[in-house]
Design an enzyme around this catalytic site. Structure first.
Site, PDB file in Angstrom:
ATOM      1  N   SER A 202       0.787  -1.176   0.080  1.00 19.91           N
ATOM      2  CA  SER A 202       0.052   0.012   0.012  1.00 19.91           C
ATOM      3  C   SER A 202       0.946   1.191   0.225  1.00 19.91           C
ATOM      4  O   SER A 202       2.180   1.050   0.157  1.00 19.91           O
ATOM      5  CB  SER A 202      -0.813   0.170   1.243  1.00 19.91           C
ATOM      6  OG  SER A 202      -0.281   0.142   2.355  1.00 19.91           O
ATOM      7  N   LYS A 203       0.141   2.134  -0.119  1.00 24.26           N
ATOM      8  CA  LYS A 203       0.722   3.663   0.008  1.00 24.26           C
ATOM      9  C   LYS A 203       1.815   3.853   0.980  1.00 24.26           C
ATOM     10  O   LYS A 203       2.944   4.383   0.939  1.00 24.26           O
ATOM     11  CB  LYS A 203      -0.135   4.837  -0.044  1.00 24.26           C
ATOM     12  CG  LYS A 203       0.127   6.383   0.045  1.00 24.26           C
ATOM     13  CD  LYS A 203       0.351   6.541  -1.627  1.00 24.26           C
ATOM     14  CE  LYS A 203       1.007   7.696  -1.502  1.00 24.26           C
ATOM     15  NZ  LYS A 203       1.719   8.013  -3.004  1.00 24.26           N
ATOM     16  N   ARG A 204       1.464   3.261   2.094  1.00 25.20           N
ATOM     17  CA  ARG A 204       2.316   3.365   3.464  1.00 25.20           C
ATOM     18  C   ARG A 204       3.708   2.687   3.226  1.00 25.20           C
ATOM     19  O   ARG A 204       4.719   3.237   3.890  1.00 25.20           O
ATOM     20  CB  ARG A 204       1.490   2.424   4.189  1.00 25.20           C
ATOM     21  CG  ARG A 204       1.941   2.464   5.940  1.00 25.20           C
ATOM     22  CD  ARG A 204       0.497   1.963   6.676  1.00 25.20           C
ATOM     23  NE  ARG A 204       0.005   0.507   6.051  1.00 25.20           N
ATOM     24  CZ  ARG A 204       0.557  -0.636   6.307  1.00 25.20           C
ATOM     25  NH1 ARG A 204       1.866  -0.565   7.211  1.00 25.20           N
ATOM     26  NH2 ARG A 204       0.184  -1.588   5.881  1.00 25.20           N
ATOM     27  N   GLU A 212       4.503   6.585  -9.482  1.00 21.33           N
ATOM     28  CA  GLU A 212       4.923   7.398  -8.115  1.00 21.33           C
ATOM     29  C   GLU A 212       6.313   7.145  -7.901  1.00 21.33           C
ATOM     30  O   GLU A 212       6.877   8.330  -7.615  1.00 21.33           O
ATOM     31  CB  GLU A 212       4.173   6.588  -6.971  1.00 21.33           C
ATOM     32  CG  GLU A 212       2.517   6.717  -6.878  1.00 21.33           C
ATOM     33  CD  GLU A 212       2.010   5.868  -5.897  1.00 21.33           C
ATOM     34  OE1 GLU A 212       1.955   6.425  -4.642  1.00 21.33           O
ATOM     35  OE2 GLU A 212       1.558   4.802  -6.085  1.00 21.33           O
TER      36      GLU A 212
END
Ligand code: GLU
Length: 429
Positions: A202-204, A212
């Site tokens: 995830s983004k985390r 990105e």
């Protein structure tokens, strides 16, 4: 040319995920290794969720990473008329039935389907767990698994290399291959990529999409290099290897049968290794691009000046973002003053005095070179019997806002006399 044909089949319903990028990479490596063909197929039958912007970015990201395709992109949405005749054939053979407008495939109970997976080994499925399968939905659109089989057969795909998330589709697809009289290709399912802590990526964990990382300023070679290590290791254990070197060694059966864990720090380390292999000039254009994205104006960036800063910091940054953080003081007068650095080096009365003394002495330095600056510092230290460090630390923090960085005298030379003295004077009162 070998007759191996593999494909990457992204759905343009989101940006290219790191896991999918790894799937593309392993397919590409295998095709290049054996001299086979790498086909790109866009699975865009989901009208609602498929978006042109996702498609464009997926294609851009693949090219950015150095993954080129030999055939395609083929669009599933342009092939929609091809699926119905196959469904009708199954109806005629009595292998499917109609339910209203829908066409449904009959799954016989209690049959064993064996797959010799190239990564997992033998996998056994029982049709007990598989209900009858929709081939054509009541609105006339074909179901995903059905399209996939017809496309893979039409495109002559010999090896299907994809993530474990498709493992449950495999027995259903095999039933279709057999019913349609197609050759069943070989399958290789890769364990999914997880975050470092073993949870879903995830983004985390630093971001999930290739773009990105592109935006963050990672080098494509580094990202490709890191992705290939997530599930595969070259035999000599050498972790830094470019795509063309990996091509010489890669084999599907060497892909690990365990979940790979994505570790952004390892990626940064690899990126740093690639940065150090490059000349400062090669890094200048991508860094300038990053600077523009961050709001710097191109016409305000002096190219020679930037080159000197890259040279000064080349051993110290792992990403372009890190470069910009480390070097803000070279581009902005309102660089952030680090609180810790301020407390340590600029808050005390003696530090301010030292700073003022050093600034005064520096005014006399004619040619503002690191050598002369160092000499000036040494003389001042001898004359005042104050350790050179007492001048150096406050100066570093005054001119950069930081505790560390490149060699101070070199930094001062690049910044130039006027800026350096103005900043020292600002913090000495
Ligand atoms: N379109 C599928 C996906 O994006 C891939 C299907 C396949 O590889 O068989 O997950």
């Amino acid at each position: 040319m070998s007759n191996v044909r593999v494909r990457f089949a992204p759905s343009p319903t989101g940006f290219l995920h790191l896991g999918s990028a790894r799937t593309a990479l392993f397919n590409w490596l295998y095709a290049r290794r054996v001299g086979g063909t790498f086909v790109l197929r866009i699975e865009d039958t989901d009208n609602q969720r498929s978006k042109k912007e996702f498609l464009d970015e997926i294609l851009k990201d693949l090219k950015w990473m150095g993954l080129d395709w030999d055939e395609g992109p083929f669009f599933q949405s342009e092939r929609s008329s091809l699926y119905m005749p196959h469904a009708e054939k199954l109806l005629e053979k009595g292998l499917a039935y109609k339910d209203g407008e829908a066409i449904i495939f009959k799954v016989a109970d209690d049959q064993i389907i064996e797959v010799e997976d190239l990564i997992h080994g033998k996998i056994i499925f029982n049709t007990k767990e598989i209900k009858d399968q929709v081939l054509i939905k009541s609105d006339g659109s074909p179901a995903y698994n059905f399209c996939c089989v017809i496309d893979d057969n039409d495109m002559g795909i010999t090896h299907i290399v994809r993530g474990d998330d498709h493992l449950s589709n495999t027995p259903k697809q095999i039933l279709f291959y057999k019913a349609l009289g197609f050759n069943v290709p070989k399958f290789a399912h890769m364990p999914l990529m997880m975050g470092k802590d073993g949870t879903k990526l995830s983004k985390r964990h630093g971001g999930v999409a290739v773009f990105e990382y592109k935006q963050e300023g990672f080098l494509p070679e580094a990202l490709a290099n890191y992705l290939m290590l997530l599930g595969w290791m070259p035999k000599d254990g050498k972790e830094i290897l470019a795509l063309d070197e990996a091509v010489k060694q890669f084999d599907i059966s060497d892909i690990n049968n365990v979940q790979a864990k994505f570790d952004v720090d390892k990626l940064k380390w690899i990126n740093g290794e690639y940065i150090r292999q490059k000349k400062a000039e090669e890094l200048r254009a991508p860094i300038m691009q990053k600077m523009e994205e961050e709001g710097y104006r191109k016409e305000n960036i002096d190219k020679e000046y930037l080159l000197r800063i890259i040279e000064l910091y080349k051993e110290r940054f792992r990403t372009f973002s890190e470069f910009l953080t480390l070097t803000t003081c070279f581009f902005k007068d309102d660089y952030v003053m680090d609180e810790k650095a301020f407390q340590k080096n600029l808050s005390k009365e003696e530090s301010k005095k030292c700073l003022a003394e050093f600034a005064k002495a520096l005014k006399e330095v004619k040619e503002f070179t690191s050598k002369n600056i160092e000499e000036c510092c040494r003389e001042l230290s001898e004359r005042t019997e104050i350790k050179a460090a007492q001048f150096i630390h406050p100066t570093r923090t005054a001119v950069s806002g930081m505790l560390g960085g490149a060699g101070l005298f070199e930094m001062m030379e690049v910044l130039g006399k006027d800026k350096v003295i103005a900043r020292m004077e600002k913090w000495s009162i």
